[in-house]
Scaffold this motif. Structure first.
Motif, short mmCIF file in Angstrom:
data_model
loop_
_atom_site.label_atom_id
_atom_site.label_comp_id
_atom_site.label_asym_id
_atom_site.label_seq_id
_atom_site.Cartn_x
_atom_site.Cartn_y
_atom_site.Cartn_z
N ALA B 98 -54.50 33.42 -10.60
CA ALA B 98 -54.78 34.79 -10.14
C ALA B 98 -53.64 35.35 -9.30
O ALA B 98 -53.62 36.54 -9.00
N GLY B 99 -52.69 34.48 -8.93
CA GLY B 99 -51.56 34.89 -8.09
C GLY B 99 -50.63 33.71 -7.93
O GLY B 99 -50.75 32.73 -8.67
N PRO B 100 -49.71 33.79 -6.98
CA PRO B 100 -48.79 32.67 -6.75
C PRO B 100 -49.58 31.38 -6.50
O PRO B 100 -50.55 31.40 -5.74
N ALA B 101 -49.15 30.29 -7.12
CA ALA B 101 -49.88 29.03 -6.95
C ALA B 101 -49.53 28.37 -5.63
O ALA B 101 -50.32 27.62 -5.08
N CYS B 102 -48.34 28.64 -5.12
CA CYS B 102 -47.88 27.96 -3.91
C CYS B 102 -48.26 28.76 -2.66
O CYS B 102 -48.18 29.99 -2.65
N HIS B 103 -48.62 28.02 -1.61
CA HIS B 103 -49.00 28.68 -0.36
C HIS B 103 -47.81 29.39 0.30
O HIS B 103 -47.98 30.22 1.19
N THR B 104 -46.58 29.08 -0.17
CA THR B 104 -45.39 29.75 0.35
C THR B 104 -45.19 31.13 -0.29
O THR B 104 -44.32 31.89 0.11
N GLY B 105 -45.99 31.43 -1.32
CA GLY B 105 -45.85 32.69 -2.03
C GLY B 105 -45.07 32.56 -3.32
O GLY B 105 -44.95 33.52 -4.09
N ALA B 106 -44.54 31.36 -3.55
CA ALA B 106 -43.80 31.13 -4.80
C ALA B 106 -44.78 30.98 -5.96
O ALA B 106 -45.92 30.54 -5.78
N THR B 107 -44.32 31.37 -7.13
CA THR B 107 -45.15 31.26 -8.33
C THR B 107 -45.59 29.82 -8.53
O THR B 107 -46.74 29.53 -8.82
#
Lengths: 124, 124
Positions: B98-107
């Motif tokens: 639904a959005g970036p998979a990483c908690h850092t905001g990276a895809t």
């Protein structure tokens, strides 16, 4: 602790994070097809052997020792690239396989798909 | 033991093999791009929650509990397919994020590559 956590995520230093058993996850992809070939674990010894030789080494949890993948079968995995995740406790190895990655003779260990609770073969 | 091992490899029965900590490996791929998004662990509870809801759930080793990925951020992972490996101790989840998979905001969590011992950014 927080400092090292930030370093791990944003820095350029390779600080592999091994778990309480001394292991991290390693996912092997075919460098050309990008198919997931296998998933295994590495300890510091296996990671060092992989970096030194350019051939994938893992830690066999069942045998409790260093495992050069393909040592017996000849189906070694030549490591082309290593990707590292945010918290550095998982690696993706982009490899050139010398033969089938799975001991069953399948190209990939992931030769089945779960469908309505039952495993069905997939083309790999 | 041998019988069950053969069943696990060749059969159509789903017999997930959890390790001594009650965990198996789960590799999340973007179902469209086939990019590896993240690697995590599932216990029986997380696997059941994933199968029941169609949304990826894991076991957080740091928090010691069930972790619905994206519960806070909204970046849930809709599971399209589950691939199972030869000895059924690792799963590949083909997901629609639904959005970036990483908690850092990276895809993807794998946004760095190891080059000559140093981490370099990669495009994901």
């Amino acid at each position: 602790m927080i400092k090292q956590s930030v370093d791990r995520e944003t820095g350029s230093r390779f600080l592999p994070k091994f778990d309480s058993n001394g292991l991290l996850s390693a996912v092997v992809l075919d460098a050309s097809s990008r198919v997931v070939l296998m998933v295994a674990f590495m300890d510091a010894e296996a990671l060092a052997a992989t970096q030194e030789t350019g051939i994938a080494h893992f830690h066999s949890r069942s045998r409790g020792k260093l495992w050069k993948k393909g040592e017996t079968s000849g189906n070694v995995l030549k490591v082309c690239d290593i990707l590292v995740d945010c918290d550095q406790d998982a690696l993706v190895l982009l490899c050139e396989p010398a033969g089938p990655a799975c001991h069953t003779g399948a190209t990939s260990c992931f030769y089945r798909k779960l469908e309505a609770g039952v495993l069905q073969p997939v083309n790999t």
